[in-house]
Design a protein around this motif. Sequence first.
Motif, PDB file in Angstrom:
ATOM      1  N   THR A  43      48.658  35.595  30.302  1.00 30.31           N
ATOM      2  CA  THR A  43      49.800  36.499  30.368  1.00 30.31           C
ATOM      3  C   THR A  43      50.243  36.661  31.810  1.00 30.31           C
ATOM      4  N   PRO A  44      51.524  36.877  32.050  1.00 32.82           N
ATOM      5  CA  PRO A  44      51.934  37.296  33.387  1.00 32.82           C
ATOM      6  C   PRO A  44      51.323  38.665  33.702  1.00 32.82           C
ATOM      7  N   PRO A  45      51.196  39.013  34.972  1.00 33.91           N
ATOM      8  CA  PRO A  45      50.734  40.357  35.316  1.00 33.91           C
ATOM      9  C   PRO A  45      51.540  41.413  34.557  1.00 33.91           C
ATOM     10  N   PHE A  82      54.997  42.563  35.319  1.00 31.38           N
ATOM     11  CA  PHE A  82      56.123  41.650  35.110  1.00 31.38           C
ATOM     12  C   PHE A  82      56.542  41.552  33.642  1.00 31.38           C
ATOM     13  N   THR A  83      55.833  42.205  32.738  1.00 22.70           N
ATOM     14  CA  THR A  83      56.115  42.029  31.309  1.00 22.70           C
ATOM     15  C   THR A  83      57.112  43.058  30.797  1.00 22.70           C
ATOM     16  N   LYS A  84      57.739  42.747  29.692  1.00 24.29           N
ATOM     17  CA  LYS A  84      58.786  43.601  29.125  1.00 24.29           C
ATOM     18  C   LYS A  84      58.248  44.943  28.657  1.00 24.29           C
ATOM     19  N   LYS A 123      52.252  40.667  23.674  1.00 21.69           N
ATOM     20  CA  LYS A 123      53.548  40.990  23.081  1.00 21.69           C
ATOM     21  C   LYS A 123      53.347  41.897  21.874  1.00 21.69           C
ATOM     22  N   THR A 124      54.097  42.981  21.809  1.00 20.86           N
ATOM     23  CA  THR A 124      53.968  43.913  20.689  1.00 20.86           C
ATOM     24  C   THR A 124      55.008  43.669  19.602  1.00 20.86           C
ATOM     25  N   GLU A 125      56.089  42.954  19.922  1.00 22.86           N
ATOM     26  CA  GLU A 125      57.087  42.606  18.901  1.00 22.86           C
ATOM     27  C   GLU A 125      56.825  41.192  18.389  1.00 22.86           C
ATOM     28  N   ASN A 168      56.976  37.516  26.689  1.00 23.63           N
ATOM     29  CA  ASN A 168      56.859  38.898  27.153  1.00 23.63           C
ATOM     30  C   ASN A 168      57.266  39.048  28.614  1.00 23.63           C
ATOM     31  N   LEU A 169      57.516  37.939  29.303  1.00 22.93           N
ATOM     32  CA  LEU A 169      57.926  37.979  30.708  1.00 22.93           C
ATOM     33  C   LEU A 169      59.371  38.470  30.823  1.00 22.93           C
TER      34      LEU A 169
END
Length: 519
Positions: A148-150, A153-155, A161-163, A169-170
């Motif tokens: 995963t990105p740090p 940096f994620t949405k 990812k929760t959706e 997720n970036l």
Amino acid sequence: MKLFYGLLLCMPAALPAQQPTAVRFTIHTADKVQTIDNIGASGCWFSEGIGKYWPAQKKEQIAEWLFSKEFDAQGNPKGIGLSAWRFNIGGGTTEQGDSSGIKDFRKRVECFQHPDGSYDWSKQSGYIWFVKKAKEYGVENLIAFSNTPPVQFTKNGRGFKTERDFITNLRPDKYGAYAGFLADVLKHFDAEGLHFNYISPVNEPQWDWSNKPGQASQEGSPWRNREIHQVVTALDSALTAQNLSSKIMITEAGTLDYLFRNNSSASTQIQQFYGQGSPLQLSQLKHMTGFVGGHSYFTDAGDTNRIKVRQMLRDTAKKYGIDFWQTEYSMLADGYKEGAKGRRSAIDCALFLAKMIHTDLAVANACAWQLWNSYEPGSAAFDTRYYLVALKPNDTHTDGEYDQTKGLWAMGNYSRFIRPGMQRVHIVRSDKMDDLTASQNIMLSAYTSEKQLVLVAINYTITEKNILLDIKDVGKVKSVQRFVTSAAAGDNLKAYPITKLKGNITLPARSITTFVVNK
């Protein structure tokens, strides 16, 4: 009655049962198929606790089993001599604690970068302990990968990812920041003398990674092909700007068939990323490799399916002029049980692991083979499906017990002796068995270098088998060594004497045997 008794006395004794004809394998050492780059494993999740807290004697023994190329006084290998070690660059879920949504604290990972952009290189010290040990033992390839990105940096501010929309997720404005972070990590460790040959920015992009609303079992992010193209392009620029020599690995597909077929936004990845004229072509980038990586999970159930998938992958890779690396595998599903009920013994699991390695190398023409995972909690006696070293850690994972498995040494039949740069060569067998029929019988592959020829034979049956070896163009043979892994307690890549290659050679029942021919 007397006459009948006399007739019995005159009847000839029963003839001894005839031994089945030995299978002759003709090894054409001049007919080379593919070059092996590495055979390695990952040290995910449990490296942190072991490397950071466990007593020195315990973690040193684990490292020796994984990395050593030395032999003991009896000529037995001390370790399996991995030639690649995979290191996970964490996303910062450890710092989030329980709010990370990852229930098992051992599967949360620290991040080197703080949200303000500063770095703390004391993070992931347990992971780095094993990286340093791999380097110390001479492991040829260090591979860094990111799940995963740090989180900054994620949405969603999470490491997964929760959706369930299968979109990365970036955040759209953080592609450059994520690429720069990865380049900064590589540059730092280059300066520390730990050079990572490869960097993998995405992992299993086909999965959504959320197993329950707001929860996940580990860090992860989906990626669509166009998002992979965008992040790889950004990473190539970041590596160039930092004057780094590390190469970019893609795509770590969640199953092998996503590399050449399936219908999703992260499928047909060979065609998309290596096809001439494709808008997503990446092969022209400075730091790109000439291979594609995929994971052998979930394509291992049933000999027919396992072989067919790998034949199609081999043919597709060849068509597009690239190599294939198998970059993750453990027995996640039930394919390893092969229809059996209940628990599987240590040697059953070891043999299935050997069969998977053989099939990926000898059918899919894999140029590298990497295992997930080196160590996890579990038993060394049965269902050793996930690991090479079985752990029994305490609740805080600051200490524990550990044990070798048969799978450790079965993998060593390959990793210890098939060294980087060796080339697999063509074999013809006298019984005319193809890849499918051989997969429940005898499987044999061969690898050559200037000074050695290595043969790995799997006897998948419950009886001893005899083979004949007809080696072409080998030149003068100086010596031959034999190493066996079987159900026998002492057969853990055990050295056995062998003085010649002519005549019948017996393979023990349910065993893996490596022959090392020194030229």
